[in-house]
Scaffold this active site. Structure first.
Site, mmCIF file in Angstrom:
data_model
loop_
_atom_site.group_PDB
_atom_site.id
_atom_site.type_symbol
_atom_site.label_atom_id
_atom_site.label_comp_id
_atom_site.label_asym_id
_atom_site.label_seq_id
_atom_site.Cartn_x
_atom_site.Cartn_y
_atom_site.Cartn_z
ATOM 1 N N PRO A 118 0.822 -1.213 0.000
ATOM 2 C CA PRO A 118 0.000 0.000 0.000
ATOM 3 C C PRO A 118 0.850 1.253 0.000
ATOM 4 C CG PRO A 118 -0.884 -1.599 1.540
ATOM 5 C CD PRO A 118 0.434 -2.145 1.073
ATOM 6 N N GLU A 119 0.505 2.201 -0.871
ATOM 7 C CA GLU A 119 1.239 3.446 -0.977
ATOM 8 C C GLU A 119 0.406 4.570 -0.369
ATOM 9 O OE1 GLU A 119 2.583 3.817 -5.046
ATOM 10 O OE2 GLU A 119 3.542 1.855 -4.999
ATOM 11 N N HIS A 138 -5.349 -14.366 10.827
ATOM 12 C CA HIS A 138 -4.443 -13.245 10.576
ATOM 13 C C HIS A 138 -4.896 -11.941 11.225
ATOM 14 C CE1 HIS A 138 -2.500 -15.972 7.846
ATOM 15 N NE2 HIS A 138 -3.563 -16.045 7.079
ATOM 16 N N ARG A 154 0.893 -11.575 6.149
ATOM 17 C CA ARG A 154 2.334 -11.789 6.035
ATOM 18 C C ARG A 154 3.110 -11.307 7.260
ATOM 19 N NH1 ARG A 154 3.861 -10.275 -0.226
ATOM 20 N NH2 ARG A 154 1.958 -11.094 -1.195
#
Length: 273
Positions: A2-3, A93, A112
């Site tokens: 994500p930016e 998660h 992750r």
């Protein structure tokens, strides 16, 4: 990853639900993220009120009474807001829940585990993750004079400079590609060969691209969803990113791909010089 637009989209989604509210509890199910989550985070945050929810670069900053909670989404992190009575059971998660006194829950999910939830009690500008960051691309400090002043001393490829967080934060790979296309500047050109006029145009295009991406909810990245579980739509407007071999939308020349700074770089060899 994500930016800036994706992080800003997330900030705008969660801020109205958590600002000026009191933390009732924090549930940490997984401490081993990119950096360890404070084991006594519940004891530290319980009873504190959220003063503001801000963004610095790609970090979300939740300002509380005695410090800051820095959240980085990493490669696959996301934040979701659930109302009282509508909080689903945590999945594998779902690593951190922040529960507020009105029943709202802010949940951090990260398959992750490369993101971060970091508590910090010092001044924001002294945090080691924040202290050396360049200006915000949508802020007043990032203007033509500033950018040209930084570019003219550097021989690196201009795209690599735009992705240097010490120069300007949060532009990221997708939006650097798109901004350079709109400015007509080859990503391979040495930074010190960008003129003052081109620097001014590049600043304007970076702002325009980022603002448009925020308006459309960011891009649909592999793991990114906003606070309501929705993906972004800006990828439908890409001119060059991810379009290697396809005709340029402006002139029809096939878009080419190269690698700059270990990142895939897309450009039109006819429109960008």
């Amino acid at each position: 990853m994500p930016e800036l637009p994706e992080v800003e989209t997330t900030r705008r989604g969660i801020a109205p639900h958590i600002e000026h509210k009191q933390v009732a509890d924090v549930i940490v199910r997984q401490c081993k993220l990119r950096w360890p989550v404070c084991e006594d985070l519940a004891a530290v945050l319980a009873g504190q009120t959220v003063k503001a929810c801000r963004r610095r670069a790609k970090y979300l900053l939740i300002e509380l009474e005695t410090g800051l909670l820095l959240i980085h989404l990493g490669m696959s992190g996301s934040l979701r807001v659930f109302s009282d009575g509508c909080v689903p059971p945590p999945g594998k998660h779902d690593h951190v829940d922040i529960v507020f006194s009105d029943g709202v829950t802010l949940r951090y999910r990260d398959p992750r585990k490369f993101g971060a939830v970091v508590w910090y009690e010092g001044a924001e500008e002294h945090h080691p993750l924040l202290e050396k960051l360049g200006p915000e691309p949508l802020g007043d400090e990032f203007d033509a004079a500033y950018l040209y002043g930084r570019l003219k001393t550097l021989k690196r490829a201009v795209k690599a400079v735009l992705m240097d967080n010490n120069i300007v934060v949060g532009v990221g790979n997708i939006y650097a590609n798109e901004s350079l296309f709109r400015a007509g500047i080859s990503p391979k050109r040495a930074a010190n060969r960008v003129t003052k006029k081109e620097a001014a145009l590049l600043v304007a295009e970076i702002r325009a691209v980022l603002q448009r991406a925020i308006e459309t909810g960011g891009s649909t990245l592999r793991d990114f969803v906003d606070s309501e579980g929705n993906s972004g739509y800006f990828q439908q407007e890409y001119n060059v990113y991810g379009r290697s071999g396809e005709p340029c939308r402006q002139c029809g020349t096939p878009v080419e791909k190269t690698v700059i700074g270990q990142r895939g770089t897309f450009y039109c060899p006819s429109c960008q010089k």
